[in-house]
Design a protein around this motif. Structure first.
Motif, PDB file in Angstrom:
ATOM      1  N   LYS A 104      23.178  33.927  38.228  1.00 43.42           N
ATOM      2  CA  LYS A 104      23.920  33.391  37.088  1.00 43.42           C
ATOM      3  C   LYS A 104      24.664  34.504  36.354  1.00 43.42           C
ATOM      4  N   ALA A 105      24.014  35.656  36.199  1.00 41.01           N
ATOM      5  CA  ALA A 105      24.652  36.772  35.497  1.00 41.01           C
ATOM      6  C   ALA A 105      25.865  37.277  36.271  1.00 41.01           C
ATOM      7  N   SER A 106      25.776  37.300  37.599  1.00 42.61           N
ATOM      8  CA  SER A 106      26.894  37.752  38.428  1.00 42.61           C
ATOM      9  C   SER A 106      28.072  36.786  38.334  1.00 42.61           C
ATOM     10  N   LEU A 107      27.793  35.495  38.447  1.00 39.12           N
ATOM     11  CA  LEU A 107      28.858  34.494  38.384  1.00 39.12           C
ATOM     12  C   LEU A 107      29.503  34.467  36.999  1.00 39.12           C
ATOM     13  N   ASP A 108      28.696  34.636  35.965  1.00 38.80           N
ATOM     14  CA  ASP A 108      29.237  34.672  34.607  1.00 38.80           C
ATOM     15  C   ASP A 108      30.166  35.872  34.423  1.00 38.80           C
ATOM     16  N   ALA A 109      29.773  37.040  34.939  1.00 33.26           N
ATOM     17  CA  ALA A 109      30.620  38.228  34.817  1.00 33.26           C
ATOM     18  C   ALA A 109      31.936  38.042  35.561  1.00 33.26           C
ATOM     19  N   MET A 110      31.895  37.411  36.736  1.00 34.04           N
ATOM     20  CA  MET A 110      33.128  37.164  37.481  1.00 34.04           C
ATOM     21  C   MET A 110      34.044  36.193  36.732  1.00 34.04           C
ATOM     22  N   GLN A 111      33.450  35.151  36.166  1.00 32.01           N
ATOM     23  CA  GLN A 111      34.249  34.173  35.421  1.00 32.01           C
ATOM     24  C   GLN A 111      34.912  34.821  34.212  1.00 32.01           C
ATOM     25  N   ARG A 112      34.186  35.668  33.502  1.00 31.18           N
ATOM     26  CA  ARG A 112      34.755  36.329  32.321  1.00 31.18           C
ATOM     27  C   ARG A 112      35.808  37.365  32.713  1.00 31.18           C
ATOM     28  N   ALA A 113      35.604  38.030  33.852  1.00 24.14           N
ATOM     29  CA  ALA A 113      36.630  38.975  34.324  1.00 24.14           C
ATOM     30  C   ALA A 113      37.932  38.242  34.628  1.00 24.14           C
ATOM     31  N   LEU A 114      37.834  37.098  35.282  1.00 26.05           N
ATOM     32  CA  LEU A 114      39.041  36.317  35.573  1.00 26.05           C
ATOM     33  C   LEU A 114      39.754  35.923  34.285  1.00 26.05           C
ATOM     34  N   ASN A 115      38.999  35.467  33.301  1.00 24.36           N
ATOM     35  CA  ASN A 115      39.592  35.051  32.032  1.00 24.36           C
ATOM     36  C   ASN A 115      40.201  36.214  31.264  1.00 24.36           C
ATOM     37  N   ALA A 116      39.718  37.433  31.551  1.00 25.21           N
ATOM     38  CA  ALA A 116      40.197  38.612  30.819  1.00 25.21           C
ATOM     39  C   ALA A 116      41.487  39.198  31.395  1.00 25.21           C
ATOM     40  N   LEU A 117      41.931  38.702  32.537  1.00 29.66           N
ATOM     41  CA  LEU A 117      43.170  39.222  33.116  1.00 29.66           C
ATOM     42  C   LEU A 117      44.343  39.008  32.162  1.00 29.66           C
ATOM     43  N   PRO A 118      45.169  40.019  31.961  1.00 31.79           N
ATOM     44  CA  PRO A 118      46.325  39.855  31.064  1.00 31.79           C
ATOM     45  C   PRO A 118      47.394  38.936  31.632  1.00 31.79           C
ATOM     46  N   ILE A 119      47.352  38.709  32.942  1.00 37.72           N
ATOM     47  CA  ILE A 119      48.237  37.748  33.595  1.00 37.72           C
ATOM     48  C   ILE A 119      47.360  36.625  34.140  1.00 37.72           C
ATOM     49  N   ALA A 120      47.676  35.396  33.812  1.00 37.21           N
ATOM     50  CA  ALA A 120      46.842  34.283  34.260  1.00 37.21           C
ATOM     51  C   ALA A 120      47.016  34.044  35.756  1.00 37.21           C
ATOM     52  N   ALA A 121      45.898  34.001  36.474  1.00 38.20           N
ATOM     53  CA  ALA A 121      45.935  33.687  37.899  1.00 38.20           C
ATOM     54  C   ALA A 121      46.004  32.173  38.094  1.00 38.20           C
ATOM     55  N   SER A 122      46.603  31.754  39.204  1.00 37.00           N
ATOM     56  CA  SER A 122      46.674  30.331  39.540  1.00 37.00           C
ATOM     57  C   SER A 122      45.588  29.920  40.517  1.00 37.00           C
ATOM     58  N   TYR A 123      44.985  30.910  41.174  1.00 35.42           N
ATOM     59  CA  TYR A 123      43.966  30.635  42.191  1.00 35.42           C
ATOM     60  C   TYR A 123      43.088  31.872  42.295  1.00 35.42           C
ATOM     61  N   ALA A 124      41.822  31.665  42.677  1.00 35.12           N
ATOM     62  CA  ALA A 124      40.897  32.788  42.836  1.00 35.12           C
ATOM     63  C   ALA A 124      40.262  32.761  44.217  1.00 35.12           C
ATOM     64  N   LEU A 125      40.094  33.946  44.776  1.00 34.38           N
ATOM     65  CA  LEU A 125      39.331  34.141  46.009  1.00 34.38           C
ATOM     66  C   LEU A 125      38.069  34.901  45.611  1.00 34.38           C
ATOM     67  N   VAL A 126      36.919  34.279  45.842  1.00 36.24           N
ATOM     68  CA  VAL A 126      35.655  34.800  45.337  1.00 36.24           C
ATOM     69  C   VAL A 126      34.783  35.253  46.495  1.00 36.24           C
ATOM     70  N   ASP A 127      34.245  36.456  46.407  1.00 35.73           N
ATOM     71  CA  ASP A 127      33.354  36.943  47.458  1.00 35.73           C
ATOM     72  C   ASP A 127      32.024  36.190  47.416  1.00 35.73           C
ATOM     73  N   GLY A 128      31.545  35.784  48.593  1.00 34.46           N
ATOM     74  CA  GLY A 128      30.237  35.151  48.681  1.00 34.46           C
ATOM     75  C   GLY A 128      30.304  33.655  48.919  1.00 34.46           C
ATOM     76  N   ARG A 129      29.184  32.999  48.641  1.00 42.91           N
ATOM     77  CA  ARG A 129      29.072  31.557  48.868  1.00 42.91           C
ATOM     78  C   ARG A 129      29.323  30.728  47.611  1.00 42.91           C
ATOM     79  N   ASP A 130      29.246  31.364  46.457  1.00 45.76           N
ATOM     80  CA  ASP A 130      29.268  30.625  45.199  1.00 45.76           C
ATOM     81  C   ASP A 130      30.562  30.852  44.422  1.00 45.76           C
ATOM     82  N   ILE A 131      31.024  29.808  43.767  1.00 46.99           N
ATOM     83  CA  ILE A 131      32.159  29.891  42.854  1.00 46.99           C
ATOM     84  C   ILE A 131      31.621  29.758  41.439  1.00 46.99           C
ATOM     85  N   PRO A 132      31.997  30.639  40.526  1.00 47.19           N
ATOM     86  CA  PRO A 132      31.532  30.512  39.144  1.00 47.19           C
ATOM     87  C   PRO A 132      31.762  29.100  38.615  1.00 47.19           C
ATOM     88  N   PRO A 133      30.729  28.465  38.056  1.00 49.50           N
ATOM     89  CA  PRO A 133      30.838  27.048  37.686  1.00 49.50           C
ATOM     90  C   PRO A 133      31.838  26.755  36.580  1.00 49.50           C
TER      91      PRO A 133
END
Length: 213
Positions: A104-133
């Motif tokens: 949960k801590a790993s997925l939360d950190a990935m989700q917050r990193a995505l939200n912190a990008l100064p340019i909004a992404a339209s799609y994400a490629l996530v390493d592993g089996r899980d996508i941050p909920p």
């Protein structure tokens, strides 16, 4: 677009490439961010996640899974990525890991990193089996993604080097644990230090052998 896991490894390339990203671009989906984390396994320290949007016209040469690169090459690529790409980094500390769990801590950190990008992404490629909920955009989970997508490979380098630097800094205030030598992983020298000095504020008390059942 429904998030999905791409679990077929039969198309594993020799090195990560930009094909997933370009396939999305041909469908009008752009920009694409790679997400990865470092530090799921250690006994101490944070889990660190990075989100990276590469500039398709200025991609550093030699991007690969951070685990397949030498220390010197990782460090060089780290600064090249920061100079050429859009990057965000987030982490969760040992206490947060203990209060939730490492997944949960790993997925939360990935989700917050995505939200912190100064340019909004339209799609994400996530390493592993899980996508941050709580991800706000569509995404694919790529098993061994850091060996398949260079955006994820770039994120793996940023996360790994950032975490290593954090643990090196921690070693200056907690020298008895020699974090600069093992980055918090459960090596013999680290376990011996725990026996001699007990746990520090950086240790994950829900991880064995620190966990008391």
């Amino acid at each position: 677009m429904k998030p999905k896991t791409r679990d077929s490894l039969f198309d594993m390339p020799e090195k990560p490439n930009f094909q997933f990203e370009l396939d999305l671009k041909t469908r009008g989906i752009w920009p694409v961010a790679g997400l990865d984390e470092a530090g799921r396994g250690p006994l101490a320290g944070p889990v660190v996640a990075a989100a990276v949007i590469l500039d398709e016209n200025n991609i550093p040469e030699g991007l690969n899974d951070s685990k397949k690169l030498s220390h010197k090459k990782r460090e060089a690529l780290f600064f090249q990525i920061l100079d050429t790409a859009t990057v965000a980094i987030c982490s969760n500390c040992a206490q947060t890991i203990d209060q939730t769990d490492i997944r949960k801590a790993s997925l939360d950190a990935m989700q917050r990193a995505l939200n912190a990008l100064p340019i909004a992404a339209s799609y994400a490629l996530v390493d592993g089996r899980d996508i941050p909920p709580k991800l706000s955009i569509p995404a694919d989970a790529l098993i061994k993604g850091d060996a398949r997508s260079i955006s994820i490979a770039a994120a793996s380098i940023i996360a790994k080097v950032t975490r290593d630097h954090m643990m090196e800094q921690a070693a200056t205030t907690l020298p008895e644990y020699k974090f600069e030598r093992h980055a918090g992983y459960g090596t013999k020298i680290h376990k011996q230090a725990i026996k001699e000095h007990g746990a520090s504020i950086l240790h994950r008390m829900t991880f064995r052998p620190l966990r008391k059942d």
